[in-house]
Structures are given as structure tokens and as C-alpha cells.
Design a protein around this motif. Structure first.
Motif, short mmCIF file in Angstrom:
data_model
loop_
_atom_site.label_atom_id
_atom_site.label_comp_id
_atom_site.label_asym_id
_atom_site.label_seq_id
_atom_site.Cartn_x
_atom_site.Cartn_y
_atom_site.Cartn_z
N TYR B 284 78.95 -10.96 0.10
CA TYR B 284 79.91 -10.53 1.12
C TYR B 284 79.44 -9.31 1.90
O TYR B 284 80.04 -8.94 2.89
CB TYR B 284 81.27 -10.25 0.46
N LEU B 285 78.36 -8.68 1.42
CA LEU B 285 77.86 -7.48 2.10
C LEU B 285 76.89 -7.88 3.21
O LEU B 285 75.76 -7.40 3.29
CB LEU B 285 77.16 -6.55 1.09
N ARG B 286 77.36 -8.78 4.09
CA ARG B 286 76.52 -9.24 5.19
C ARG B 286 76.54 -8.22 6.32
O ARG B 286 77.55 -7.59 6.61
CB ARG B 286 77.04 -10.57 5.71
N MET B 287 75.36 -8.10 6.97
CA MET B 287 75.23 -7.17 8.08
C MET B 287 74.88 -7.93 9.35
O MET B 287 73.97 -8.77 9.32
CB MET B 287 74.09 -6.19 7.80
N PRO B 288 75.54 -7.61 10.46
CA PRO B 288 75.16 -8.24 11.73
C PRO B 288 73.72 -7.81 12.09
O PRO B 288 73.21 -6.82 11.57
CB PRO B 288 76.15 -7.64 12.73
N LEU B 289 73.12 -8.57 12.98
CA LEU B 289 71.75 -8.29 13.41
C LEU B 289 71.61 -6.84 13.87
O LEU B 289 72.44 -6.31 14.61
CB LEU B 289 71.39 -9.22 14.58
N TYR B 290 70.53 -6.21 13.42
CA TYR B 290 70.22 -4.84 13.85
C TYR B 290 69.78 -4.88 15.31
O TYR B 290 68.88 -5.63 15.68
CB TYR B 290 69.10 -4.28 12.96
N ASN B 294 70.04 -0.62 20.62
CA ASN B 294 71.24 0.18 20.38
C ASN B 294 71.53 0.24 18.87
O ASN B 294 72.42 -0.43 18.36
CB ASN B 294 72.44 -0.44 21.14
N PRO B 295 70.73 1.03 18.16
CA PRO B 295 70.78 1.02 16.69
C PRO B 295 72.15 1.40 16.10
O PRO B 295 72.42 1.06 14.96
CB PRO B 295 69.73 2.07 16.28
N ASP B 296 72.96 2.07 16.89
CA ASP B 296 74.27 2.44 16.37
C ASP B 296 75.29 1.31 16.47
O ASP B 296 76.39 1.42 15.96
CB ASP B 296 74.82 3.68 17.11
N GLU B 297 74.91 0.22 17.13
CA GLU B 297 75.84 -0.90 17.28
C GLU B 297 76.24 -1.47 15.92
O GLU B 297 75.39 -1.68 15.06
CB GLU B 297 75.20 -2.00 18.12
N ASN B 298 77.55 -1.66 15.77
CA ASN B 298 78.04 -2.26 14.52
C ASN B 298 79.24 -3.10 14.91
O ASN B 298 80.35 -2.59 15.05
CB ASN B 298 78.43 -1.14 13.54
N ILE B 299 79.00 -4.37 15.13
CA ILE B 299 80.06 -5.21 15.71
C ILE B 299 81.30 -5.29 14.83
O ILE B 299 82.38 -5.60 15.28
CB ILE B 299 79.57 -6.64 16.07
N TYR B 300 81.13 -5.00 13.53
CA TYR B 300 82.30 -4.94 12.65
C TYR B 300 83.34 -3.96 13.17
O TYR B 300 84.53 -4.09 12.91
CB TYR B 300 81.90 -4.48 11.25
N LYS B 301 82.83 -2.92 13.91
CA LYS B 301 83.75 -1.87 14.33
C LYS B 301 84.44 -2.16 15.66
O LYS B 301 85.29 -1.39 16.09
CB LYS B 301 82.98 -0.53 14.43
N SER B 302 84.06 -3.28 16.28
CA SER B 302 84.73 -3.57 17.56
C SER B 302 86.19 -3.96 17.31
O SER B 302 86.53 -4.58 16.29
CB SER B 302 83.98 -4.67 18.32
N ALA B 303 87.02 -3.57 18.25
CA ALA B 303 88.47 -3.71 18.07
C ALA B 303 88.89 -5.16 17.85
O ALA B 303 89.85 -5.43 17.13
CB ALA B 303 89.20 -3.11 19.28
N ASP B 304 88.16 -6.09 18.47
CA ASP B 304 88.59 -7.48 18.38
C ASP B 304 87.88 -8.26 17.27
O ASP B 304 87.91 -9.48 17.23
CB ASP B 304 88.39 -8.19 19.73
N PHE B 305 87.24 -7.52 16.34
CA PHE B 305 86.57 -8.22 15.24
C PHE B 305 87.60 -8.82 14.29
O PHE B 305 88.56 -8.16 13.90
CB PHE B 305 85.63 -7.28 14.48
N ILE B 399 86.67 -6.09 2.16
CA ILE B 399 85.26 -6.49 2.06
C ILE B 399 84.53 -6.17 3.36
O ILE B 399 83.41 -5.64 3.35
CB ILE B 399 85.18 -7.99 1.73
N ILE B 400 85.17 -6.46 4.48
CA ILE B 400 84.53 -6.20 5.77
C ILE B 400 84.35 -4.69 5.98
O ILE B 400 83.34 -4.24 6.50
CB ILE B 400 85.34 -6.85 6.93
N GLN B 401 85.31 -3.91 5.50
CA GLN B 401 85.14 -2.46 5.60
C GLN B 401 83.96 -1.98 4.77
O GLN B 401 83.21 -1.09 5.18
CB GLN B 401 86.43 -1.76 5.15
N VAL B 402 83.81 -2.56 3.59
CA VAL B 402 82.66 -2.20 2.77
C VAL B 402 81.36 -2.62 3.48
O VAL B 402 80.41 -1.85 3.57
CB VAL B 402 82.76 -2.85 1.36
N ALA B 403 81.36 -3.84 4.02
CA ALA B 403 80.17 -4.33 4.73
C ALA B 403 79.88 -3.47 5.97
O ALA B 403 78.72 -3.25 6.33
CB ALA B 403 80.36 -5.79 5.13
N THR B 404 80.94 -2.98 6.61
CA THR B 404 80.77 -2.10 7.78
C THR B 404 79.99 -0.85 7.38
O THR B 404 79.05 -0.43 8.06
CB THR B 404 82.16 -1.68 8.32
N GLU B 405 80.39 -0.27 6.27
CA GLU B 405 79.73 0.95 5.79
C GLU B 405 78.28 0.67 5.41
O GLU B 405 77.38 1.45 5.73
CB GLU B 405 80.52 1.50 4.60
#
Lengths: 526, 526
Positions: B284-290, B294-305, B399-405
Motif C-alpha cells: 500500500y506504500l505506493r508512490m506516484p512517479l517521481y 518538479n521533484p516536490d510534486e506529490n499528487i497525493y496532496k492534490s485537493a481532488d485526489f 494508508i494514503i496519508q502514510v504513502a504521501t509521507e
């Protein structure tokens, strides 16, 4: 796609199952559904015939009233690394300031040592010493396990294989056989002395002291068996290297082994070089002598009762306390004095064997639940703060309170039994326990002049028990060899632990009485 | 009395230890003291030479910031059967009214079902279905165990013996070998594709999609190995009946197996009739493509995720979801997404095999700690109430919050690595993970023109790491056959899970950079 059935799966995959695992099957004396553990499979189907308010004295479970915690509140964070003090309040009121620093939550929730969390292990070792159970040699150690079933499994996996013979009390906690057979070993029964109180000896037996020397393992039988092994009935097996014994409040007979007898057995162990596996789940549930002229007497309740008196006069010390060469493994569990849902136990013994068990643990379960360990530790620490006493003292206070309640229950049960018509008419005898969760009765089929065997009698009378709404364990189902144990196949085990109140036990004895009267006086079976 | 020494005990008691148990010894790649797991024994002794603020990236533990509960308050009774509402307040504020009725404390503290407490099992089965991991056949089941180490132990005890060969990824979670060897079986390595990002391919590899098809098990190698088993290097062993694979964020390489590759491997499993043991602690600790631009991009954090997007686009489904004939056993654990101290895991697979594992559990550990089960269940239920969502949804949110981190940490680590002097000079390559707790680096000893082997190089450069205060795992210690894996013996495993903050990881990469520059530019060893 064709859906595989369970049978398809079995057919295809049975070849994958290891021979080692094939023999690891539960040996039990209860029904798959524990609610119906007292019933034969047939009876189970017919169980609607029994009373609505069925009393399941067959269940060897503690009542939840014995558990020392009432609730557990969780303080839940809103997101990982939540540093806010604005914690979610659904399930909690304040952040606990009382958490022991040596057992704080990040420590508890992290991977823990396989042996056990160090504060818990320290408490355990301190406790073993404080109650006077430490061995006479120095190189001993402890390891935590996931309940005594797991302790037993690991001990027999570690110490037994196809070449091993294990001595087991003639009636025993049957699931231990799963562990013995699972390791490939053989179990050989050894006889017990099971003194009974009946209408004829009731007067003479009223002053037997605690820890009656005659009850428990029949040392003479065992000594003869071992001395003459190569001539005896088990000569085809290797001499035993292990003795499995439930020392105090034995399951299922309720008997307790005195210190004097323990000394004799240690001497035998040295002579024949075997290891004593002392399973003592009920060791702290000691009961003072039942006072027949004052059945309500419970000296635990006297104002001047002290933990010192408990330790000096009432508790029976472990085989460990007599062990000078490392041949005793002691098993304790938190299931009976705290709660079974913890799955928490420990083994104490010589460092070499404990290391073998530890190694086995390392590759299998690893440490027991740290959450369970912290629950116990934090509870003890809180008791200690509340009572302004060291943890060991506070914990002993709790243990004595649990033992007090068991004594009340034992007293109520015995009083009702001795006053019953069936006892007075000699239909049953009583095994008067001085410890543990069980009061056993022996149905006196002998008075029927050999009309049928004890086992046939038990199966017949059990129908009366069921009809009258009473669940018991027929002890012959816990016998290793019913032929060897035929003199005691009339035993029934009743657990005094699961009922809500002593009055339920009195009602249970009434039903036992009624069943015996009906059975003996109609004597028709059905 | 003569005090027995440990050696005396060993001498006398070693004869009691079963042959079965003798081979149950931990195989590990860490030092006995986990704090020093990154060090060789020699270095351990010299460890005072390292920096005070040593960063132990060798430890594959989650930081406690990932645990969803902050505290646990116990409401302790004063005596058994305490019915008063005047409960002891030391460690608690109010009696929780939020305890789920299906998981109340008396139930939790009592003996529980070996398979798991029914509300917990229901949640687990519901969860498996909700995330789309259920098999294509109906006769599947789940059983709870005491953490995945225990799951693995039980699986190999049940399915392997002296006649069994197990395929294992060439680099693997080494303790699994304890379980395989412990059952008497043999392990045979199978090759991995481990795509690296280096200074030369940095530009071309920037658009690799999630779940890169080329990473993970080398299907061609495995297929050839199996097709030509009787001619190959392991022809003296039986053909494998089991494949052990860490599917997502593989330990130690960090690679993840795509669905396309899973289909190919399932086909191989059918062709050669083996079982796939899918160990998926990091699933469950999947990460979106690096995103390199824009290395700071983390699509998990987008409002509409949404959780739907997570399930549809990001999570890789289990081998189970492709299984139509019961040959996949899936292992999950609550250690990585909840907390390791729970010792709580489960296995899902075909009913027949789950029953074998259940039978084994019945005679060994019995059920996992009910306290741990209730902690998870009650937390999920509280999250569900707080968020007004079904439990599965609420848990996926967590789980998504953990994956976000983890994604934040991965991004910070990769960014620092790609910007480093050592990367730009080609001293190391990067294995860019799309899941899990590890970012691996490969030290490019090849650039030294064969001056020494990768392993010798690793041992030399590790002294620089230690000197600069950086702990890593040398992946060759997790190789089954260093000769087979010689092309990748320059790999190091760094865990991004244990640090307190991403900035600690940036500092760790700085130390990696410094160590490489020092090593390659002095090239003197020490």
C-alpha cells in the motif's frame, strides 16, 4: 473458468503439505464450537432439547469479571506525524500522563525484542524472585511467549522428536498431546493419586492441610515404571526425557503437588535424567483449606491477611525453587490472572534451553504482542502508583483478590455438594481442590455393582446433565489410556471460573444432584 | 552445591534438543544489536569512531510518527467483579462510549478464535475485496497470524520439507531463509531486473510509468531455469513447488512487479505447477512517479485526489486478483501501515491451504493477541465515525496519508541524490522506487576498471559511510548467491522510513555523496 471446489483444492494441493505439518493437528476434548464443548456430537445436534439457561461448567475460561481493566481508550492522531495537541477525542479524554516512561507508546508500537520488552522481562524476573520461585543455580533465564499453548509448542518442538518419550499425568490437558505428537514424540501416562471425599470418609478428611502430600503424581508408580522401564509395558519406547505436569490445581483433576512430593520427583528426575516441564497456569489461584464447620470462611478476607502470609503459608513454590541443575522448565501465563486475550506467557528455566526456545521464537513468532505486554505492564504500574506499593506487591494484591473470588466459588460449590442428597447417598464423591479453576466430582458407578463400565455410565449420566442444563467435561476424555485410568473414569470436571456469580455454581450443583438422583434411582439410562 | 555454568548446561542438555529444532536458527543480515545493524562485527567494536549523530538508514523500521494512535488509556478496576462506576482514574478519564459493540473489552480479553476475532476477519475480507485483490475463484479464505515472520514460518512449515525447493528472488528478505531452511527445504535464487538511473541514462529514463514492466523478477531467466531444470545448475534438487516474492517495493532492491509481469509469472506457475507466496508488506506504500522537473510534486496532496484514483491508477493489485486456481498465498501485515508492535498479519489464499495453516496455528500460537486486533479494529472504527465514511474508506485514507509521507521522503532523497556531485560524476546510480521503505543506490565500482570486486569495494567504502555517520545495508549480504548476483553487489539499501524528517534523509544523501567522493577520488581503501 471452472470454479475449483474445496475438494479440488484438497486433491491438488495436498501433495504440497509437509510431512512435518501433517502431524500437527489439534487433539482436543471439546467440540469445535466451544459453547457446545460439553456435548457429544450427537447431543450437539439435539442440543435444543436442553434448558434455556444452560450452565456450561465445561468451559475452562475465566469470567470477564476477573479481568483487571474495564476499558481501553485510544487517542487517535489525525495524520502521520501529527504534532498537534488537538487530538481526536472520539475515544479518549486526555492524553495519559501516567504512561510509564520505560514503556511509552512509540516504544510499544515499534518492533520489540523477541525475548520480550525489557521492562516486562525485568518485572517477570523480579516477580519470580520475589515469590521465592527462583532456582538454586544462577544460569537461568526467561523468555516470553504467546500464551502457554505457544510455550508448550515451542518446548516440545525444541526438546522432542521421533525418538522422544514424554511422561504425562494420566489425566491431562489434552492439547499438550498435539504439541508432543506434533514433534513426533510419544506420550506415556503416569498415575495420579486423586483422593476423594465421600460420604464414608467425610468426617476423617476434614483436617487435611493445604497441599496434601498424597495428592498428585503417584511417585511410587512412576519410580517403579522408570526403574523397570525395560521390562514394563512401554519397553518398546525410549526412556522418557521429559515429564509434563500441571502442578497446581491440575487440569482436569484439580489436585496440587506438595513441596514434599516435588522433592521426591526432582530426585527421580535426577536419577533418571529427565526434564520437568512444570505447567502452572493456576499456581497463584491457591485456596485456603475448606472449613467444613464454617464453609463461608475465607481467610483471604480477614483484615490482617498479608501478601507475606500468602507467600509463606498458602502459595506452593515452583519446582524451580528446588532445582539446582537446570532440569525444570516453568511455564506461567497471564491468561488466568490477567486475561487470555492477551496471548502472553513466559517460560523460566536454564539459560541453554531458554536460548534454544528463544532461537526457535526468533524464526517463528518473534516477540509476543508488545501491545499486550504494555497493557499488563501499564496496568501493574498503575496499580503500584494507586496503592503506593512496589509493582510486585501491587500485583500480588490483585492475584490474592482473584484467588479470594475463586475461594468463594470453591466454598459455595463444595458446601452445596456436601449438603446434597446425592452426596449423602453416596452417588458421587468430591475432589476437594486447594487451587485452580476446577472442582471435580466422581460418580460412584461402583455402587451399581458392575452393571456397566464407568465410561458407559458416564455417557449415560451425561444425558441427564444435558437434560437438566449442566455442561461438564467427562474426564475420561482427558485420559491418555482409559484402561490404566479405569478406576477414575467416573470423574467429571466442572470449571468454577466462567460463571458470573457463586449462586450459579450452587444451581449447577443442584442440577448435578438432581441428575445423579434421577440416574441412580431410575437407573435406566435412556 | 556446584553452580552449573552455561557450558555445563549446554554440555548436558544439548542431547535433549530435537534435530527439527537444531536447524531452526535465525539467518540475518543485521548485527544482534539493531542499533549497530549496519556495522561489521569489527566495526561494531570500533563504533565510537563514528559521528555522534549517526543516521541509521540500515534500519528497516517505520518511524513512530507513522503510528495512528498517540496514547492508550486503561481504565483499571479496583477488584475483580468491580461493578462500581467509581473507576480508578489514574490512567484514564472517561469510560469509552465509543467501543464497538462487536468488539467490547470482555470479548477482547477472553480467549479468541484461532483464525482471528470475527469482526476483524470480516474487516480484512471486506478490505481485500474492496481494494480489488480478491481471487477469481470463490473458495478462498483468510487467517490471522502474529506478524509476517510468523506467517512465513507457518507457510513454510506447512508447505515445505526436506524434499522441497523454493525459488527466491536473488536478493531477498534474508530471514525468510530461516523459515525455508528451518523446514528442511532448499532455496534457489532467481534473477531480478533492477533498472538503474545513472548519469548517462538520466534524461531518457525520466518518463517511465508507474509499475515499470521491466523491473522485478526476470521472467525469461526464471522461465529458462524451469524449462531446463534437469539440465541446469540445480538439477540435483527437485523442481520448485514454491516461489517466494516480495512483490511491491521489494526488500532490499525497492523494485515493484507490474500487473503485466504478474500475469506472466502466474502463467509460469501454472505451467510448472508451483505456488506463489506473495509477501506484500509494502503493497500500500505506493508512490506516484517521481517528477524530475518538479521533484516536490506529490499528487497525493492534490485537493481532488481520491481513494478511487489510488485504487485504479496507483496501487498495484495482488497476484491474488489474477488467481483462478488457488496457487497464490498473499501475506499482508499491519506492521508497516499501523505498527509493528501489534504483531498482527494475515494470509489470504485457497481454503485448503489456509486450513492447513489454521490447523498448524491451532497447535502452536493459537490466535494472535486479541488486544492487538482490538486496537486496530477500534482505531479503524473511530476513524470511520470521525470521517463519516465506511471503515474501508477511512482506512484507505490513512494508508494514503502514510504513502504521501513516504512519497515526500522518496522525493527528497532522490532530489538530493540526483543533485549530488557523486551522482553527476557517475560514482553511484539510483534505483528509483515506486513503492515501499527503501531507496537503493548502486556504487559503480566498474568505473575503477576492475581494481577490486564489488564486494571488496563495498567493504572498503562502507568504512567511509561509517566514518561519515551513515548506516546502510550492503545488499550483497542479502544475496542468496553472490556469484549469481555479482553484477549488483554494489547495491546498498537505505531505509527512508525510520528518520524523523525528510531533512534527515537529505543529510544522509550528503554523507553518501561525501563518502563516494572521498572513496573514489582517494581510492585508497583505508
Amino acid at each position: 473458468m471452472t470454479q475449483p471446489t474445496y475438494e479440488d483444492l484438497e486433491k491438488h494441493y495436498s501433495k504440497f503439505v509437509s510431512t512435518n505439518s501433517m502431524r500437527k493437528k489439534l487433539v482436543s476434548f471439546w467440540h469445535p464450537d466451544p459453547k457446545y464443548a460439553h456435548l457429544e456430537d450427537d447431543d450437539y445436534l439435539k442440543s435444543k432439547e436442553t434448558k434455556e439457561d444452560f450452565i456450561p461448567l465445561s468451559l475452562g475460561l475465566p469470567n470477564s469479571g476477573f479481568f483487571p481493566i474495564k476499558s481501553m481508550d485510544l487517542n487517535i492522531v489525525d495524520h502521520p506525524f501529527d504534532k498537534s495537541s488537538n487530538l481526536h477525542k472520539h475515544n479518549v479524554a486526555t492524553v495519559s500522563k501516567e504512561t510509564p516512561v520505560e514503556m511509552d507508546l512509540p516504544f510499544v508500537l515499534q518492533y520489540g525484542d523477541t525475548k520480550g520488552l525489557s521492562p516486562m522481562l525485568e518485572f517477570i524476573e523480579n516477580f519470580v524472585k520475589s515469590v521465592g520461585n527462583q532456582p538454586l543455580y544462577n544460569e537461568w533465564d526467561t523468555v516470553i511467549a504467546n500464551g502457554s499453548n505457544d510455550s508448550l509448542f515451542k518446548i516440545f518442538e525444541t526438546l522432542a522428536d521421533e525418538t522422544t518419550t514424554v511422561l504425562v499425568e494420566e489425566f491431562s490437558f489434552v492439547p499438550v498431546l498435539s504439541a508432543i505428537y506434533g514433534a513426533g514424540a510419544k506420550a506415556v501416562p503416569t498415575k495420579l493419586n486423586i483422593p476423594v471425599v465421600n460420604k464414608d470418609n467425610y468426617e476423617q478428611t476434614s483436617t487435611v492441610p493445604y497441599g496434601k502430600d498424597d495428592e498428585g503424581i503417584d511417585v511410587e508408580y512412576m519410580s517403579n515404571l522408570l526403574d523397570n522401564w525395560s521390562l514394563g509395558p512401554y519397553k518398546h519406547l525410549k526412556k522418557p526425557t521429559l515429564l509434563y505436569t500441571v502442578t497446581t490445581g491440575q487440569n482436569p483433576t484439580g489436585v496440587s503437588t506438595s513441596m514434599e512430593k516435588k522433592k521426591q520427583i526432582i530426585a527421580l528426575a535426577k536419577k533418571h535424567d529427565f526434564i520437568i516441564v512444570e505447567d502452572d497456569p493456576y499456581g497463584y489461584l491457591r485456596m485456603p483449606l475448606y472449613n467444613r464447620s464454617n464453609p463461608d470462611e475465607n481467610i483471604y478476607k480477614s483484615a490482617d491477611f498479608t501478601t507475606k502470609r500468602y507467600l509463606d503459608d498458602i502459595m506452593i513454590k515452583s519446582y524451580l525453587s528446588l532445582d539446582d541443575d537446570g532440569r525444570v522448565l516453568r511455564l506461567e501465563t497471564f491468561s488466568k490472572v490477567f486475561a487470555p486475550g492477551l496471548r502472553l506467557s513466559f517460560i523460566a528455566g536454564n539459560k541453554y534451553i531458554i536460548k534454544q526456545i528463544h532461537d526457535y521464537t526468533e524464526v517463528s513468532t518473534r516477540g509476543a504482542s508488545s501491545v499486550s505486554q504494555s497493557l499488563v505492564y501499564s496496568t501493574l504500574k498503575t496499580m503500584s502508583k494507586r496503592d503506593k506499593k512496589p509493582m510486585v506487591e501491587a500485583w500480588l494484591d490483585w492475584i490474592i483478590q482473584v484467588a479470594t473470588e475463586y475461594t468463594e466459588r470453591r466454598n459455595a460449590t463444595l458446601k452445596a455438594a456436601y449438603e446434597s442428597e446425592a452426596f449423602k447417598k453416596g452417588y458421587f464423591s468430591v475432589i476437594e481442590p486447594s487451587a485452580g479453576m476446577f472442582v471435580d466430582f466422581e460418580i460412584n458407578f461402583k455402587s451399581l455393582n458392575g452393571e456397566f463400565s464407568d465410561i458407559e455410565g458416564m455417557n449415560r449420566i451425561n444425558k441427564y446433565f444435558v437434560k437438566n442444563g449442566l455442561g461438564v467435561v467427562l474426564a475420561y476424555k482427558m485420559a491418555l489410556d482409559v484402561e490404566l485410568s479405569k478406576d477414575h473414569c467416573g470423574l467429571i470436571r466442572t470449571a468454577i471460573s466462567f460463571a458470573d456469580e457463586p449462586k450459579d455454581l450452587i444451581e449447577a450443583v443442584n442440577r448435578l444432584n438432581m441428575s445423579c438422583v434421577e440416574f441412580f434411582e431410575k437407573r435406566l439410562g435412556n
